[in-house]
Each structure stands twice: as C-alpha cells, then as structure tokens.
Scaffold this motif. Structure first.
Motif, PDB file in Angstrom:
ATOM      1  N   ASP A   1       0.802  -1.223   0.000  1.00 20.82           N
ATOM      2  CA  ASP A   1       0.000   0.000   0.000  1.00 20.82           C
ATOM      3  C   ASP A   1       0.837   1.277   0.000  1.00 20.82           C
ATOM      4  N   LEU A  13       1.381   1.650  -3.642  1.00 19.87           N
ATOM      5  CA  LEU A  13       0.084   1.904  -4.288  1.00 19.87           C
ATOM      6  C   LEU A  13      -0.388   3.340  -4.032  1.00 19.87           C
ATOM      7  N   TYR A  17       1.491   5.707  -6.454  1.00 21.69           N
ATOM      8  CA  TYR A  17       1.249   5.633  -7.893  1.00 21.69           C
ATOM      9  C   TYR A  17       0.172   6.622  -8.327  1.00 21.69           C
ATOM     10  N   THR A  45      -2.742   7.857 -10.958  1.00 26.99           N
ATOM     11  CA  THR A  45      -3.826   7.106 -11.604  1.00 26.99           C
ATOM     12  C   THR A  45      -3.360   6.484 -12.911  1.00 26.99           C
ATOM     13  N   ASP A  46      -2.519   7.203 -13.644  1.00 31.89           N
ATOM     14  CA  ASP A  46      -2.098   6.715 -14.963  1.00 31.89           C
ATOM     15  C   ASP A  46      -0.716   6.058 -14.927  1.00 31.89           C
ATOM     16  N   GLY A  91      -1.965   1.773 -15.196  1.00 30.44           N
ATOM     17  CA  GLY A  91      -3.058   2.227 -14.345  1.00 30.44           C
ATOM     18  C   GLY A  91      -2.960   1.728 -12.918  1.00 30.44           C
ATOM     19  N   ALA A  92      -3.353   2.590 -11.996  1.00 27.91           N
ATOM     20  CA  ALA A  92      -3.267   2.257 -10.573  1.00 27.91           C
ATOM     21  C   ALA A  92      -4.153   1.060 -10.228  1.00 27.91           C
ATOM     22  N   THR A  93      -5.280   0.930 -10.894  1.00 24.58           N
ATOM     23  CA  THR A  93      -6.166  -0.201 -10.614  1.00 24.58           C
ATOM     24  C   THR A  93      -5.495  -1.512 -11.005  1.00 24.58           C
ATOM     25  N   ALA A  94      -4.839  -1.521 -12.147  1.00 27.03           N
ATOM     26  CA  ALA A  94      -4.122  -2.732 -12.588  1.00 27.03           C
ATOM     27  C   ALA A  94      -2.986  -3.056 -11.614  1.00 27.03           C
ATOM     28  N   GLN A 135      -2.997  -2.354  -8.389  1.00 27.27           N
ATOM     29  CA  GLN A 135      -3.623  -2.908  -7.183  1.00 27.27           C
ATOM     30  C   GLN A 135      -3.914  -4.394  -7.354  1.00 27.27           C
ATOM     31  N   THR A 136      -4.447  -4.739  -8.505  1.00 27.13           N
ATOM     32  CA  THR A 136      -4.755  -6.150  -8.774  1.00 27.13           C
ATOM     33  C   THR A 136      -3.478  -6.983  -8.775  1.00 27.13           C
ATOM     34  N   ARG A 137      -2.448  -6.412  -9.411  1.00 26.61           N
ATOM     35  CA  ARG A 137      -1.198  -7.143  -9.529  1.00 26.61           C
ATOM     36  C   ARG A 137      -0.529  -7.381  -8.178  1.00 26.61           C
TER      37      ARG A 137
END
Lengths: 172, 172
Positions: free
Chosen positions: B57, B60, B63, B65-66, B80-83, B85-87
């Motif tokens: 975190d 995370l 990072y 957003t882009d 992307g920050a969402t990708a 997080q998943t990773r």
C-alpha cells in the motif's frame, strides 16, 4: 548459442535489430493516434533506422547532455552524453550476427506531464540467422523519457530491459 | 535454487528485500545532497519499508492514476493504478523466503525537468536464507519517474530490471 557471445556485443546487436524499416505495428484505434505519440515514435524510428546500420549517431543526437541510461549490458547507470558516446562508439566497427532485422512495437504509449513525455512500449525483434531462418531475437521493456529542451524533444533517460529476464548467473 | 520458485513470486520477494531499514548508502558528497533527491528518497524508503512487510500500500499510494510499470515479471507494460492494485494484492498473503533483508542504494540521482523528477539508482539487496547465511539476492536497475500532481509527488512510471540480466530462457 548466443550466451557464448560476449553479453555486451550480443545486447548491442539485439538492440540494433529493433530497427527494421517494416512490420512496425502501432495500434491505430481508428485513426486517433495521439499526435505527440506519433511525433515521438518518428524520432525513435529515425534513431533506430540509423542504429540498424550500426550508426549510433541518431540516438546520440537525441540524448540530452544529462541523459541517464540502463540496458542489460550496463553494470551501473550510465550518466551523460559523453559517457554514452564512449559506450556506443564500438558499434561502428561491429557486424550484426543476423540479416533482415525487423521489429514490432507493442502498444506504445505516451504520458505527458508539462515539458516531459514518458514514452513506453514493449518491442519484439526478429532477424535471420546463418541458416536463413527468421527467429525471434528478444523481447524488450522500453522506457524513453523525453523532455522538451529549448523547443526540442531530447531523451533525458532511457531504460531497456528484457521481458521476463533472468538474473545474471553467478560467477563460476 | 531460486529458479525453481515461480518467477513471479521470486521477483516480488526480491523486490520486497529492497526494503531494509539499515545499510542504505547514499553518497553524501560533503553534506551537499540535493534536497529534492532527499525528498524523493524519503518517499521511496517509506514505500519500501511497507513493502518489506509484504504491504504494497505504500507504493500503491504513491502511484498516479495513470502509472505505467515494468519489472522482470511483467509480460507487457502494466498501465493504471487499478491494474497495479490487482497485480500487487497477492503480496499480502506471501511469506518471504529469507530473513533480515537489507539493501544498498548505489548512487541515486534525480533529474528534474519542470514538474517531473526522474529518480534513478542501482540497488543491491541481501537477505539471510534458511541456512542463516546472508546472500546477495539481486542487483537492480531502477527508474522511478515522479510528477508533481496537485502539489504531491506521485510515481507516473516505474521500471525495475536486473543488472546484466539474461533473456528469458526459451520454452522447452
């Protein structure tokens, strides 16, 4: 086997194979390719097209005075255009171990923040070896950080690495 | 041998070992360490100190957003920050295969151009394996591109690679 070739030479030559004049795949997304992306890829291709002839001067002309650089041959970060000139000079007397190089860009992307544009892509390069068969030579992670200096885009940082590389083997 | 461990896990854990709380070597050059370099290294260390506890975190939160990202486990650039997080989520349930991690920064440097700061360094990480002996685990080339977004430094691009890596072995 390529492992028998000095790593420094192998990697320089594999990088050289980036520079095919054909088979460049850029996702077009219906004609909406960003103009900055196009502009930077034009610079990048022009440098690569000289690089394939073992002429490093295209990249050397793009590097900012304070450029920093990593690739799979560097032991430490290289810093400065003069250091890059020294490093790349031996290319001019080398011959590539393959013919008919070509490459594919995979999903090039630019992120602009003010006067800086971060260009990233994966790249696959191919060439024909002595047996005449085309082989995939290497897959790359590529970062080119461009900055607009006195109105001109220059590379201030470059980082090339192999996709899913293995750590250097321990010395035996 | 570490090659027997899935590459993805190995590399995440080796990255985790960056985050020792001691033995960080920053060339001081007579007390003239640049304040921006200090500021960015403070951010970087704070993220690493959480990372060592398998808590992604810290990074995370840094990072943008882009954010875009390469490391030795990625097959393609992550975007992307969402990708991210998943990773990075699986880190939270992993245990490191070593204890007493520590690391050394080698010659961290920052290049600022407007609202962007390119932080680069080499990094060596160490840890004690099951036999209790400390080993050098990995040597890294590290690029962290920070941008000042709404007054806060965020990572917009990150590229980690092994120093003098070998290409991925062909599938057998």
């Amino acid at each position: 086997m390529s492992m028998r070739v000095p790593v420094h030479l192998t990697a320089i030559l594999l990088v050289a194979a980036h520079a095919a004049s054909c088979a460049t795949q850029i996702p077009d997304q219906g004609g909406s390719v960003d103009s900055l992306l196009s502009e930077l890829l034009t610079l990048e291709r022009a440098a690569l097209e000289r690089w394939i002839r073992l002429d490093p001067d295209g990249y050397l002309a793009l590097y900012a005075t304070d450029v920093t650089y990593f690739d799979p041959t560097t032991e430490r970060r290289i810093a400065g255009a003069t250091a890059m000139q020294t490093r790349l000079a031996p290319m001019r007397t080398m011959k590539p171990p393959f013919s008919d190089p070509r490459y594919e860009f995979i999903d090039p992307k630019v992120q602009r923040h003010g006067e800086v544009a971060v260009l990233t892509f994966n790249l696959v390069n191919y060439g024909k070896l002595a047996d005449g068969a085309e082989r995939e030579l290497a897959r790359w992670n590529s970062t080119e950080v461009y900055a607009q200096l006195e109105g001109t885009w220059r590379i201030v940082h470059s980082h090339w690495s192999y996709v899913q590389a293995q750590p250097k083997s321990p010395e035996s």
